[in-house]
Scaffold this motif. Sequence first.
Motif, mmCIF file in Angstrom:
data_model
loop_
_atom_site.group_PDB
_atom_site.id
_atom_site.type_symbol
_atom_site.label_atom_id
_atom_site.label_comp_id
_atom_site.label_asym_id
_atom_site.label_seq_id
_atom_site.Cartn_x
_atom_site.Cartn_y
_atom_site.Cartn_z
ATOM 1 N N UNK A 187 37.419 40.499 29.788
ATOM 2 C CA UNK A 187 37.865 41.320 30.914
ATOM 3 C C UNK A 187 36.668 41.742 31.756
ATOM 4 N N UNK A 188 36.710 41.482 33.051
ATOM 5 C CA UNK A 188 35.562 41.740 33.916
ATOM 6 C C UNK A 188 35.875 42.705 35.058
ATOM 7 N N UNK A 189 37.111 43.195 35.128
ATOM 8 C CA UNK A 189 37.465 44.167 36.171
ATOM 9 C C UNK A 189 37.281 45.560 35.571
ATOM 10 N N UNK A 190 36.029 45.995 35.449
ATOM 11 C CA UNK A 190 35.704 47.214 34.709
ATOM 12 C C UNK A 190 35.613 48.458 35.585
ATOM 13 N N UNK A 191 35.504 48.281 36.899
ATOM 14 C CA UNK A 191 35.314 49.429 37.780
ATOM 15 C C UNK A 191 36.512 49.607 38.708
ATOM 16 N N UNK A 192 36.660 50.802 39.247
ATOM 17 C CA UNK A 192 37.743 51.064 40.202
ATOM 18 C C UNK A 192 37.546 50.241 41.463
ATOM 19 N N UNK A 193 36.287 50.002 41.845
ATOM 20 C CA UNK A 193 36.024 49.193 43.035
ATOM 21 C C UNK A 193 36.531 47.765 42.836
ATOM 22 N N UNK A 194 36.270 47.198 41.671
ATOM 23 C CA UNK A 194 36.751 45.845 41.383
ATOM 24 C C UNK A 194 38.274 45.807 41.356
#
Length: 209
Positions: free
Chosen positions: A128-135
């Motif tokens: 899983x690479x969508x770790x931030x709210x920005x992403x």
Amino acid sequence: MNDSEPDFEHRGDDGDKLSDILARLRPDANGRVTLERLDNALAERSFGAFIALFAIPNLVPLPPGATLVLGLPLILVTWQMMASRHARVWFPERIARFSIDGERCMRLLARILPWLRWIESAVRPRFWFVETRRAERVLGAFGLVLAIVVFFPIPFGNWLPALALAIIGLSATERDGYGLIVGLVIGVLSILLAGLVLLAAGFLLALLF
């Protein structure tokens, strides 16, 4: 059952799959199913879960114009995923109280649960690479484009973006990076296909008129 009882036979298992949660969905005392209680049950998984929930019905045969009805909630959820300050879906009170007949909801679930379980069988936590709210906002923006494509009655143009959104939604729910990549690829292809259909339609109209 009284009004204080939930629509779900809650088992306290945060690892439940979306299909497990929906399979336990029951109408309230008035024989209705509301968005508000469904949102509460899905908790922090609600962005991805609601995207999948509103996308999958587009994969089964529905009456003409159904994509217009199902597309609006998809647009609302993906827009919030992109723009909201919150980390989960928020429904205005009027929309949150929206309900549908319980028996009709159960029949619809009986049609979409096999599709949901089919997609879920290939989705699991990994890479899983969508770790931030920005992403997550970027992912929401892409989902919004797909939701708009689903909303418009483009001939042969709704099924593929709906499948992409279903995969993206479930991948976000289960934190599956590989599944998300597959959904993104299908999403790009569906946007290109919809664009080609529109160009072909425009060219045909130009020839006729």
